[in-house]
Scaffold this active site. Sequence first.
Site, short mmCIF file in Angstrom:
data_model
loop_
_atom_site.label_atom_id
_atom_site.label_comp_id
_atom_site.label_asym_id
_atom_site.label_seq_id
_atom_site.Cartn_x
_atom_site.Cartn_y
_atom_site.Cartn_z
N TRP A 135 15.08 9.27 -45.69
CA TRP A 135 14.46 10.47 -45.13
C TRP A 135 13.87 10.12 -43.78
O TRP A 135 12.88 9.40 -43.70
CB TRP A 135 13.38 10.97 -46.09
N GLU A 136 14.49 10.65 -42.73
CA GLU A 136 14.05 10.34 -41.37
C GLU A 136 13.53 11.60 -40.68
O GLU A 136 14.27 12.24 -39.95
CB GLU A 136 15.19 9.71 -40.58
N PHE A 137 12.27 11.88 -40.86
CA PHE A 137 11.18 11.22 -41.57
C PHE A 137 10.27 12.30 -42.11
O PHE A 137 10.30 13.44 -41.63
CB PHE A 137 10.37 10.30 -40.62
#
Length: 368
Positions: A135-137
């Site tokens: 997960w960015e971010f």
Amino acid sequence: MANLNLVQLVSVALVLTASTSGTASATAVKGIYWMDQPLFPASTINTSLFTHVYYAFLAPNATTFKLYVSNSSNITLTNFITAFRTRIPTILSIGGSNATSFSLIFSNNTTRATFINSTISVARAYGFDGVDLDWEFPQNSDDTNNLGSLFQEWRIAITADAALTRKPPLLLTAAVYFAVDFFLSDNPRTYPVTSINQNVDWVNVMSYNFHGSWNNDTGAPSGLFNPTRNISVVDGLKSWIGAGVKPEKLVMGMPLYGMTWQLEDPKVNGIGAAVMGPGPGSNGAMAYFKVLEFNMQKNAKVVYDVDTMSVYSYSGSYWIGYDDPLTVTAKVGYAQALSLGGYFFWAAGYDTNNWKISTQASKAWIVS
């Protein structure tokens, strides 16, 4: 900036590595991510150099919140697992830099459960040994709180699945920011340390992309140190440990690519030199094997920088910052000095044909 010659850099790398003798474990993580690419099929990965291979990426459907497997992805997933079955553990990575629906999906326990159950179902259907969240971010404190709940509920579901199927529980990992908190942002938030310690097998710390085409000067993209700002591999890892994350839960990331710039003045060519924009490569990025080609074809000057423990090269107005086997040796030594759980690379296909960097990293990890 002080420049380091080859002999000096080897000496520093050996000191860092030797200082860890007797502290490393044979179970260290040596991971690598692989993306679907016709020029580098998964079957060509040298599995003797790694302990885990990540498939990147699948993403959840924005409406159903379940993992979406297209017909083409089904073929790719099947070929990926076939290449590694019985040879090396495989982990299904979910998300990536283009994934946008996580904040919504993770906002309540109902949608989290739908997502979690689909990840376990897909992982088991194809024969993966684990699942990974990239997960960015997380963008705010609500996101990081929900992430902590997600990890807890994911662990419960994985444990229940193992009991039901009588198979080993799936590994649960996550790719995370280089630091435990987003101190460079105007919206402060911190990763859920307690939940990570209790529920995640390890986190892959993305200790790279510190400097790139978005900057107006040259810099070390993944410098071990930074004498001017707390943006470095060391600073990031220490922030995780300082926040209470167990060192063995931290896996240090290293890039198999460099960042490129075009200098404003070719005569001003050190770290911090002014630039006009990105240099050669793809949007200012260049695979390591391409960097070596550039250096040879352009007769580039190669410089080792002691202040950042990084390497760069330049020819004319073009400048590239990157890691090589020597700087990676120093990083591996430092990771062991911190008693980390291991390291990983982004990404397969960027190293040389004979796995020059990956081989050196594997050799540099001293086993007690």
